[in-house]
Enzyme design. Structure first.
Site, short mmCIF file in Angstrom:
data_model
loop_
_atom_site.label_atom_id
_atom_site.label_comp_id
_atom_site.label_asym_id
_atom_site.label_seq_id
_atom_site.Cartn_x
_atom_site.Cartn_y
_atom_site.Cartn_z
N HIS A 1 1.52 4.26 -2.99
CA HIS A 1 1.50 5.72 -2.85
C HIS A 1 2.76 6.31 -3.50
CE1 HIS A 1 -2.06 6.32 -0.54
NE2 HIS A 1 -1.62 5.80 0.59
N HIS B 1 -5.65 7.17 -2.61
CA HIS B 1 -6.67 6.31 -2.01
C HIS B 1 -7.91 6.22 -2.92
CE1 HIS B 1 -4.72 7.24 2.07
NE2 HIS B 1 -4.42 6.00 1.73
N HIS C 1 0.84 -1.21 0.00
CA HIS C 1 0.00 0.00 0.00
C HIS C 1 0.87 1.26 0.00
CE1 HIS C 1 -3.63 2.37 1.37
NE2 HIS C 1 -2.67 3.14 1.86
N GLU C 2 1.86 1.29 0.86
CA GLU C 2 2.72 2.48 0.94
C GLU C 2 3.56 2.64 -0.33
OE1 GLU C 2 2.10 4.67 3.07
OE2 GLU C 2 0.86 3.41 4.35
ZN LIG Z 1 -2.68 5.12 2.29
#
Ligand SMILES: [Zn+2]
Length: 302
Positions: free
Chosen positions: A171, A177, A167-168
């Protein structure tokens, strides 16, 4: 103690009771195992916004740049050629289990993209000036896209699961998101009345003004979606309700969904056998001598 500090204290106490077991260093090896635990909720609930971090956390785990709030409304910059440079995580900072998870997270992204997005270790010798610094700050957070110079990606306590790390990294690759998409109101209902504190967290639920969905439909199962109870007053107070099925569980942090993979491939203009169509930077920009001009860059979070 001002009211904001008090609210954070309340939130932290609430998190310990609901989402986060109190962690100790001895638990790191357990948390860093490769076992998949799909009950582990989103790390986006980990509060982190203090004076030690340069910039501001947006939506829980996005680090804005230079105090420019809503950097999320600026189109993120892709990594040239799909090549993401990173500084090797330190063995004095992370256990071998966590480092294995970091390595595996990067490998999963590379494999899912068909080797279009690759992670390369940045060394002094290669001297790349734009790279990710994987560090252990308080909480999980990253900047969105390549921002220039060294950029932090924090994996604090509770952020060691492979899905959380993916997830990171997404980004850092430029993915925002899912629930902030421009068309989200056609797919979810945001219950602002159930948000723990609108004063503090309202911005976490704002839609993007500028957003390119790359033609990918809204994705409930995205690894970039908030959970149903993100920043909620309690586990019974959902902040996000899927319109397609109100009981659908959101916020998986297990693996890239097929929609995440499609999005990455579109963003990075991936062509099978040819790699990324994002133009590579002029190699002269990457020389060590040009890096030296960044030596005064003040590293966030340190
Ligand atoms: Zn996030």
């Amino acid at each position: 103690m001002n009211s904001l500090t008090f609210k954070y204290l309340l939130l932290i106490i609430g998190l310990i009771g609901t989402h986060c077991r109190p962690s100790t260093e001895s638990e790191e090896s357990e948390e860093s195992s490769n076992e998949i635990d799909d009950d582990d909720e989103t790390p986006d609930q980990v509060p982190h916004n203090d004076k030690e971090t340069e910039g501001e956390l947006v939506e829980g785990d996005i680090l804005s740049s230079g105090g420019v709030f809503r950097n999320a409304n600026v189109q993120p910059k892709m990594w040239p050629g799909g090549e993401v440079f990173y500084e090797k995580p330190r063995t004095t900072t992370f256990s071998s289990g966590v480092i294995d998870n970091i390595t595996q997270a990067m490998a999963d992204i590379t494999a899912a993209s068909g080797n279009c997005i690759v992670f390369k270790e940045r060394t002094i010798r290669t001297g790349k000036r734009n790279y990710i610094q994987i560090k252990k700050d308080r909480g999980c957070f990253s900047k969105v896209g390549m921002v220039g110079g060294p950029q932090p990606l924090s994996l604090g306590l509770g952020c060691y699961k492979k899905g959380v790390i993916i997830h990171e990294f997404l980004h850092a690759l430029g993915v925002n998101h899912e629930h902030t998409r421009h068309d989200r109101d056609q797919h979810i209902e945001v219950k602002k009345n159930n948000v723990l504190s609108l004063d503090v967290y309202n911005n976490n639920f704002k839609k993007r003004i500028i957003h390119d969905d790359y033609g990918i439909p809204y994705c409930y199962m995205s690894i970039m979606h908030y959970s149903n109870t993100a920043f909620s007053k309690s586990d019974n107070d959902k902040t996000i309700i899927p319109l397609i099925n109100p009981s659908l569980k959101l916020g998986q942090r297990v693996k890239l969904d097929s929609c995440d993979i499609k999005l990455l491939k579109e963003m990075y203009k991936c062509t099978p056998g040819k790699g990324s169509g994002i133009p590579k930077e002029d190699s002269s920009d990457d020389s060590y001598s040009s890096y030296s001009s960044y030596s005064l860059y003040k590293k966030p979070g340190t």
